[in-house]
Design a protein around this motif. Structure first.
Motif, PDB file in Angstrom:
ATOM      1  N   LYS A  23       3.734  -6.808   1.496  1.00  0.00           N
ATOM      2  CA  LYS A  23       4.590  -5.884   0.755  1.00  0.00           C
ATOM      3  C   LYS A  23       3.926  -5.421  -0.537  1.00  0.00           C
ATOM      4  O   LYS A  23       4.027  -4.260  -0.937  1.00  0.00           O
ATOM      5  N   THR A  24       3.196  -6.330  -1.182  1.00  0.00           N
ATOM      6  CA  THR A  24       2.540  -6.010  -2.450  1.00  0.00           C
ATOM      7  C   THR A  24       1.532  -4.886  -2.295  1.00  0.00           C
ATOM      8  O   THR A  24       1.363  -4.058  -3.199  1.00  0.00           O
ATOM      9  N   VAL A  25       0.847  -4.840  -1.154  1.00  0.00           N
ATOM     10  CA  VAL A  25      -0.225  -3.859  -0.946  1.00  0.00           C
ATOM     11  C   VAL A  25       0.192  -2.732  -0.008  1.00  0.00           C
ATOM     12  O   VAL A  25      -0.630  -1.939   0.433  1.00  0.00           O
ATOM     13  N   GLY A  26       1.493  -2.679   0.310  1.00  0.00           N
ATOM     14  CA  GLY A  26       1.982  -1.581   1.124  1.00  0.00           C
ATOM     15  C   GLY A  26       1.761  -1.707   2.617  1.00  0.00           C
ATOM     16  O   GLY A  26       1.720  -0.702   3.338  1.00  0.00           O
ATOM     17  N   LEU A  27       1.622  -2.933   3.105  1.00  0.00           N
ATOM     18  CA  LEU A  27       1.439  -3.162   4.539  1.00  0.00           C
ATOM     19  C   LEU A  27       2.712  -3.758   5.135  1.00  0.00           C
ATOM     20  O   LEU A  27       3.458  -4.463   4.448  1.00  0.00           O
ATOM     21  N   GLU A  41      -8.492  -9.754   7.956  1.00  0.00           N
ATOM     22  CA  GLU A  41      -8.664  -8.407   8.489  1.00  0.00           C
ATOM     23  C   GLU A  41      -7.897  -7.369   7.680  1.00  0.00           C
ATOM     24  O   GLU A  41      -8.294  -6.207   7.610  1.00  0.00           O
ATOM     25  N   GLU A  42      -6.799  -7.794   7.045  1.00  0.00           N
ATOM     26  CA  GLU A  42      -6.026  -6.860   6.215  1.00  0.00           C
ATOM     27  C   GLU A  42      -6.787  -6.516   4.945  1.00  0.00           C
ATOM     28  O   GLU A  42      -6.798  -5.355   4.503  1.00  0.00           O
ATOM     29  N   VAL A  43      -7.422  -7.521   4.342  1.00  0.00           N
ATOM     30  CA  VAL A  43      -8.237  -7.253   3.147  1.00  0.00           C
ATOM     31  C   VAL A  43      -9.404  -6.341   3.510  1.00  0.00           C
ATOM     32  O   VAL A  43      -9.720  -5.392   2.782  1.00  0.00           O
ATOM     33  N   LEU A  73     -13.343  -4.305  -3.034  1.00  0.00           N
ATOM     34  CA  LEU A  73     -12.632  -5.572  -2.902  1.00  0.00           C
ATOM     35  C   LEU A  73     -11.686  -5.798  -4.083  1.00  0.00           C
ATOM     36  O   LEU A  73     -10.569  -6.305  -3.913  1.00  0.00           O
ATOM     37  N   ALA A  74     -12.131  -5.423  -5.265  1.00  0.00           N
ATOM     38  CA  ALA A  74     -11.292  -5.571  -6.458  1.00  0.00           C
ATOM     39  C   ALA A  74     -10.019  -4.735  -6.330  1.00  0.00           C
ATOM     40  O   ALA A  74      -8.929  -5.185  -6.698  1.00  0.00           O
ATOM     41  N   ARG A  75     -10.165  -3.524  -5.806  1.00  0.00           N
ATOM     42  CA  ARG A  75      -8.985  -2.671  -5.609  1.00  0.00           C
ATOM     43  C   ARG A  75      -8.081  -3.243  -4.523  1.00  0.00           C
ATOM     44  O   ARG A  75      -6.854  -3.282  -4.677  1.00  0.00           O
ATOM     45  N   ALA A  76      -8.679  -3.697  -3.433  1.00  0.00           N
ATOM     46  CA  ALA A  76      -7.899  -4.225  -2.317  1.00  0.00           C
ATOM     47  C   ALA A  76      -7.110  -5.463  -2.721  1.00  0.00           C
ATOM     48  O   ALA A  76      -5.958  -5.653  -2.295  1.00  0.00           O
ATOM     49  N   LEU A  77      -7.707  -6.299  -3.547  1.00  0.00           N
ATOM     50  CA  LEU A  77      -7.080  -7.556  -3.957  1.00  0.00           C
ATOM     51  C   LEU A  77      -6.279  -7.436  -5.245  1.00  0.00           C
ATOM     52  O   LEU A  77      -5.781  -8.429  -5.764  1.00  0.00           O
TER      53      LEU A  77
END
Length: 257
Positions: A23-27, A41-43, A73-77
């Protein structure tokens, strides 16, 4: 043998991944998850990199991610500015010599001794290298063996220091652990840092718990309240400065409030 810095790089990725939710990352949440956090795999999907490549990074393999990959990676996490900078430091290549204890130049020694408020100099490993009389009256560094003159070791394992902070000890100590983590990881595997880490783990269960969380924080000024056996309750505002002579040296000053 795996590069210790690469191992810390992978451990840091894993720790941040486990703190996020879909939910935090819009998935979409999807099926019930057996473990906390995002899947690998989501990251990889969010960062726009291959799953196998991401797995190799998280496993601490000897691979060199590009600046673009680290930024992705910084943006994804959803890393903070401090966490992003830490990830960049861990991703850098280049051999590092063994740690050696710093030497404080005479001019800086004279400066510290001339200051009216408690002040001391620390090195990269947070060893206390020099201090003035005002600091001696508060911290009693001179009464300690040289190998015990380390600010994190004092905070985590010294009963007198812990007692002086009272109820506020946990907050101060936890933040110090997160600040030291940013320094330690780029020196991971160095014998001097490994020795200090062993002493901290053996001497403090709280350190073991907080260290496992792999939190990182930058150096901040702030206020501290301590109780001294002779001087009573003391309130200080503390700040630190790097020395131009040697950026590894840090001058810490406690100003009474």
């Amino acid at each position: 043998m795996a590069d210790p810095r690469r191992v810390e790089f992978g451990d840091f990725l894993r720790s941040r991944r486990e703190k996020l939710t879909p939910k935090t990352v819009g998935l979409p949440s999807g099926q019930r998850r057996r473990t906390a956090g995002l899947r690998r795999e989501e990251v990889a999907q969010l960062a726009g990199i291959g799953v196998d490549w991401y797995i190799r990074l998280e496993q601490g393999r000897t691979v060199s991610p590009s600046v673009t990959t680290v930024d992705a990676l910084a943006r994804a996490l959803r890393l903070s500015k401090t966490e992003h900078a830490h990830l960049k430091d861990l991703a850098r290549d280049g051999a590092r010599g063994a740690f050696t204890r710093e030497v404080v130049p005479p001019a800086i020694l004279r400066l510290v001794e001339s200051l009216p408020h408690p002040a001391y100099i620390t090195g990269r490993r947070w060893d206390v290298l020099a201090w003035n009389q005002a600091a001696e009256e508060i911290f009693a560094f001179g009464r300690l063996p040289e190998e015990d003159r380390n600010t994190l070791l004092l905070m985590m394992t010294n009963k007198r220091t812990r007692k002086s902070y009272g109820a506020g000890w946990a907050d101060v100590a936890k933040r110090m652990v997160a600040m030291f983590r940013a320094t330690h990881d780029v020196w991971a595997g160095d014998p001097a840092f490994a020795e200090l880490l062993t002493r901290l783990r053996e001497g403090s269960p709280e350190f073991v718990k907080w260290w496992g969380a792999h939190e990182v924080h930058g150096t901040l000024s702030g206020r501290k309240t301590m109780t001294h056996p002779a001087k009573g309750v003391l309130h200080f505002e503390h700040t630190s400065f790097q020395a131009n002579d040697d950026p590894a040296l840090k001058l810490v000053i406690y100003t009474p409030v």
